[in-house]
Design a protein around this motif. Structure first.
Motif, PDB file in Angstrom:
ATOM      1  N   ALA A 173       0.830  -1.204   0.000  1.00  0.00           N
ATOM      2  CA  ALA A 173       0.000   0.000   0.000  1.00  0.00           C
ATOM      3  C   ALA A 173       0.867   1.259   0.000  1.00  0.00           C
ATOM      4  N   GLU A 174       1.950   1.250   0.754  1.00  0.00           N
ATOM      5  CA  GLU A 174       2.840   2.409   0.797  1.00  0.00           C
ATOM      6  C   GLU A 174       3.487   2.643  -0.562  1.00  0.00           C
ATOM      7  N   GLN A 175       3.895   1.563  -1.234  1.00  0.00           N
ATOM      8  CA  GLN A 175       4.505   1.692  -2.561  1.00  0.00           C
ATOM      9  C   GLN A 175       3.479   2.228  -3.557  1.00  0.00           C
ATOM     10  N   ALA A 176       2.234   1.752  -3.454  1.00  0.00           N
ATOM     11  CA  ALA A 176       1.177   2.233  -4.346  1.00  0.00           C
ATOM     12  C   ALA A 176       0.949   3.727  -4.163  1.00  0.00           C
ATOM     13  N   LEU A 177       0.964   4.193  -2.921  1.00  0.00           N
ATOM     14  CA  LEU A 177       0.809   5.630  -2.667  1.00  0.00           C
ATOM     15  C   LEU A 177       1.971   6.420  -3.250  1.00  0.00           C
ATOM     16  N   ALA A 178       3.178   5.899  -3.094  1.00  0.00           N
ATOM     17  CA  ALA A 178       4.355   6.588  -3.627  1.00  0.00           C
ATOM     18  C   ALA A 178       4.307   6.631  -5.149  1.00  0.00           C
ATOM     19  N   ASP A 179       3.923   5.518  -5.769  1.00  0.00           N
ATOM     20  CA  ASP A 179       3.845   5.458  -7.227  1.00  0.00           C
ATOM     21  C   ASP A 179       2.742   6.357  -7.767  1.00  0.00           C
ATOM     22  N   GLU A 180       1.665   6.469  -7.044  1.00  0.00           N
ATOM     23  CA  GLU A 180       0.540   7.306  -7.462  1.00  0.00           C
ATOM     24  C   GLU A 180       0.971   8.757  -7.610  1.00  0.00           C
ATOM     25  N   GLY A 181       1.791   9.209  -6.696  1.00  0.00           N
ATOM     26  CA  GLY A 181       2.261  10.594  -6.748  1.00  0.00           C
ATOM     27  C   GLY A 181       3.234  10.837  -7.881  1.00  0.00           C
ATOM     28  N   LEU A 182       3.912   9.813  -8.363  1.00  0.00           N
ATOM     29  CA  LEU A 182       4.903   9.971  -9.414  1.00  0.00           C
ATOM     30  C   LEU A 182       4.307   9.877 -10.815  1.00  0.00           C
ATOM     31  N   GLY A 183       3.173   9.210 -10.958  1.00  0.00           N
ATOM     32  CA  GLY A 183       2.605   8.916 -12.262  1.00  0.00           C
ATOM     33  C   GLY A 183       2.474  10.112 -13.183  1.00  0.00           C
TER      34      GLY A 183
END
Length: 80
Positions: A61-71
């Motif tokens: 979940a933490e990685q998904a949040l981090a990736d979401e901000g980078l997209g």
């Protein structure tokens, strides 16, 4: 920083060990040795609390949040 006087009761074997450290020159006096010991213990407890809270996090979940901000911004990044 202001200091306050406190009374501490220690078992004889603990006091002997403390006095040995003072006698060997590790600390200038009992008070300084006890202050260092208490400070180190409090620091360790605070770090353990942080580690326990971090362990509750879900890495996926933490990685998904981090990736979401980078997209949205990845295309704007310069090439390396």
């Amino acid at each position: 920083m202001a200091k306050a006087k406190v009374a501490v009761t220690l078992d004889a074997p603990v006091l002997d060990r403390l006095d040995r450290l003072v006698d060997e020159g590790h600390f200038p006096n009992r008070s300084q040795a006890i202050e260092v010991a208490v400070t180190e213990k409090l620091d360790r407890l605070e770090r353990r609390r942080l580690a326990a809270e971090c362990a509750k996090l879900d890495p996926v979940a933490e990685q998904a949040l981090a990736d979401e901000g980078l997209g949205a911004d990845v295309a704007a990044w310069p090439a390396y």
